[in-house]
Design a protein around this motif. Structure first.
Motif, short mmCIF file in Angstrom:
data_model
loop_
_atom_site.label_atom_id
_atom_site.label_comp_id
_atom_site.label_asym_id
_atom_site.label_seq_id
_atom_site.Cartn_x
_atom_site.Cartn_y
_atom_site.Cartn_z
N ILE A 65 0.87 -1.18 0.00
CA ILE A 65 0.00 0.00 0.00
C ILE A 65 0.90 1.22 0.00
O ILE A 65 1.69 1.42 0.93
CB ILE A 65 -0.93 0.03 1.22
CG1 ILE A 65 -1.78 -1.25 1.29
CG2 ILE A 65 -1.83 1.26 1.19
CD1 ILE A 65 -2.59 -1.38 2.55
N GLN A 66 0.78 2.04 -1.03
CA GLN A 66 1.56 3.27 -1.15
C GLN A 66 0.62 4.47 -1.06
O GLN A 66 -0.37 4.54 -1.78
CB GLN A 66 2.30 3.33 -2.49
CG GLN A 66 3.45 2.33 -2.61
CD GLN A 66 4.09 2.43 -3.98
OE1 GLN A 66 3.50 2.03 -4.98
NE2 GLN A 66 5.31 2.97 -4.03
N ILE A 67 0.95 5.41 -0.20
CA ILE A 67 0.21 6.66 -0.07
C ILE A 67 1.20 7.79 -0.37
O ILE A 67 2.23 7.90 0.28
CB ILE A 67 -0.40 6.84 1.33
CG1 ILE A 67 -1.21 5.59 1.73
CG2 ILE A 67 -1.26 8.09 1.38
CD1 ILE A 67 -2.37 5.28 0.83
N ASN A 68 0.87 8.63 -1.35
CA ASN A 68 1.83 9.66 -1.76
C ASN A 68 1.66 10.95 -0.97
O ASN A 68 0.91 11.02 0.01
CB ASN A 68 1.75 9.90 -3.28
CG ASN A 68 0.47 10.60 -3.71
OD1 ASN A 68 -0.30 11.11 -2.90
ND2 ASN A 68 0.22 10.64 -5.00
N SER A 76 4.46 8.70 -5.59
CA SER A 76 4.68 10.14 -5.62
C SER A 76 4.52 10.66 -7.04
O SER A 76 4.91 9.99 -8.01
CB SER A 76 6.08 10.47 -5.09
OG SER A 76 6.19 10.11 -3.73
N ILE A 77 3.96 11.86 -7.15
CA ILE A 77 3.69 12.44 -8.47
C ILE A 77 4.20 13.87 -8.52
O ILE A 77 4.42 14.51 -7.49
CB ILE A 77 2.18 12.43 -8.80
CG1 ILE A 77 1.42 13.29 -7.77
CG2 ILE A 77 1.63 11.02 -8.85
CD1 ILE A 77 0.02 13.65 -8.18
N ALA A 78 4.39 14.37 -9.73
CA ALA A 78 4.64 15.79 -9.95
C ALA A 78 3.31 16.51 -9.95
O ALA A 78 2.28 15.93 -10.32
CB ALA A 78 5.37 15.99 -11.28
N PRO A 79 3.27 17.77 -9.53
CA PRO A 79 1.99 18.49 -9.50
C PRO A 79 1.32 18.58 -10.87
O PRO A 79 0.10 18.59 -10.97
CB PRO A 79 2.38 19.88 -8.99
CG PRO A 79 3.68 19.68 -8.26
CD PRO A 79 4.38 18.57 -8.98
N PHE A 159 -7.01 20.43 -3.33
CA PHE A 159 -5.77 20.13 -4.04
C PHE A 159 -5.82 20.45 -5.53
O PHE A 159 -4.77 20.47 -6.18
CB PHE A 159 -5.42 18.65 -3.86
CG PHE A 159 -5.08 18.27 -2.44
CD1 PHE A 159 -3.84 18.58 -1.90
CD2 PHE A 159 -6.01 17.61 -1.65
CE1 PHE A 159 -3.53 18.22 -0.60
CE2 PHE A 159 -5.70 17.25 -0.34
CZ PHE A 159 -4.46 17.57 0.19
N GLY A 160 -7.01 20.66 -6.09
CA GLY A 160 -7.12 20.88 -7.52
C GLY A 160 -7.19 19.57 -8.28
O GLY A 160 -7.32 18.48 -7.70
N LEU A 161 -7.05 19.65 -9.59
CA LEU A 161 -7.19 18.48 -10.47
C LEU A 161 -5.85 17.99 -11.01
O LEU A 161 -5.81 17.09 -11.85
CB LEU A 161 -8.14 18.80 -11.62
CG LEU A 161 -9.54 19.28 -11.21
CD1 LEU A 161 -10.41 19.53 -12.44
CD2 LEU A 161 -10.21 18.28 -10.27
N PHE A 162 -4.75 18.58 -10.56
CA PHE A 162 -3.39 18.11 -10.87
C PHE A 162 -3.09 18.10 -12.37
O PHE A 162 -2.37 17.23 -12.86
CB PHE A 162 -3.16 16.71 -10.28
CG PHE A 162 -3.30 16.66 -8.78
CD1 PHE A 162 -2.23 16.98 -7.96
CD2 PHE A 162 -4.51 16.30 -8.20
CE1 PHE A 162 -2.36 16.95 -6.57
CE2 PHE A 162 -4.65 16.27 -6.81
CZ PHE A 162 -3.57 16.60 -6.00
#
Length: 331
Positions: A65-68, A76-79, A159-162
């Protein structure tokens, strides 16, 4: 020498205590190896109700289970996505999240990412522009157990829609009746811990012992009795956010297991679905109703792990259906 001087009854008692302590240590170690004692942690949030604690990677019963950093069940993601990368924002509840019973690679979001790449690779030559425009796909999994449309709306507002080109809202029938976001459950309801338990054994016992009454009421503040109406309005607002960002918006609804066959959906579920259909038509929402899709499945019994949550086969069917819808629509 000291043990030899003890009475036989005391010596026997010490042996029992030593064996018991040894068994307890072995049990604790075994539970730790299974991931018990290392649950996902929740953070109370005034608007969203609660979020998964960010930046955590755990294993529960062998499932990764990964939570970013944005409390998503994703790496993990870029914005903002890289150029020529199709980004899909999946908003959902425990069905989308997958919980402790689903390995990271088998969540609906991960399956969708792989299937979208395959769908784009297999597009006919009549649509070559999509293959040129997107050479990679990522599906962000913004979800948590028992979230409803109002939780999901609050998350998107926070957070917005990234930079996503597509927003998919994946609900199940129960979500149409979801209550308003409620932060009071965090740390008080055993399903929403706010810290690690001191012992894995203690966490296991808490799962089987009756829940103790909380000192603080966990009921949300008084709200409009028309929960369905409030949730339909939240869906409409998420659609409006997607429209404003020039994102494609897709709404998908999975049924509960009892909705199949006879007697089928309960009266209030039928009425809620009818109201949802009115919003879908009025707002011109792309809608995937999985009730008839599941009804036509050859092995219906294999699609669920319980009354709501899907099995690996159910996840596969949902992700494949949504992915096909996305590649058949202009992006």
């Amino acid at each position: 020498m000291f043990l030899l001087l003890l009475p036989s009854s005391s010596f026997f008692l010490l042996k029992i205590l030593a064996v018991t302590a040894g068994l307890f240590v072995l049990l604790e170690l075994l539970l730790r190896l299974l991931g018990v004692g290392n649950p996902l942690i929740y953070v109370a949030d005034a608007e969203c109700g609660y979020l998964l604690a960010p930046d955590r990677t755990v294993r529960r019963l062998g499932n990764l289970i990964q939570i970013n950093q944005y409390s998503m069940r994703s790496p993990s993601i870029a914005p903002i996505p890289e150029p020529q990368t199709l980004r899909v924002l999946l908003l959902g509840d425990s069905v989308a999240n997958g919980g402790w019973w689903t390995h990271q690679t088998n969540t609906i979001s991960e399956l969708m990412a792989r299937q979208l790449k395959q769908e784009f690779a297999n597009l006919p030559l009549a649509q070559p522009e999509a293959k040129v425009k997107y050479f990679d796909c990522e599906v962000l999994n913004a979800s948590a157990n028992s979230w409803g449309p109002r939780n999901q709306l609050a998350y998107a507002q926070r957070f917005g829609l990234f930079g996503s080109q597509i927003v998919v809202l994946l609900l199940n029938t129960d979500d149409l009746f979801a209550s308003a976001p409620n932060a009071a459950v965090v740390g008080r309801d055993r399903s929403y811990p706010d810290r690690q338990p001191p012992l894995a054994t203690l966490e296991l016992l808490r799962r089987f012992l009756p829940a103790l009454p909380a000192n603080t009421p966990t009921a949300p503040a008084a709200e409009n009795r028309d929960r369905v109406g409030s949730n339909l309005e939240a869906i409409r607002q998420i659609k409006s956010m997607a429209d404003a960002a020039r994102c494609q918006f897709v709404l998908a609804l999975t049924p509960k297991q009892h909705e199949f066959g006879e007697p089928g959906p309960r009266d209030w579920e039928v009425k809620a679905r009818e109201r949802l259909a009115e919003v879908v038509e009025r707002e011109k929402i792309t809608y995937i109703n999985f009730l008839p899709i599941f009804n036509s499945a050859a092995e219906l019994a294999t699609l669920y792990r319980d009354s709501i949550h899907l099995s690996p086969q159910g996840n596969q069917l949902v992700s494949k259906t949504i992915s096909h819808q996305l590649t058949c629509s202009p992006i």
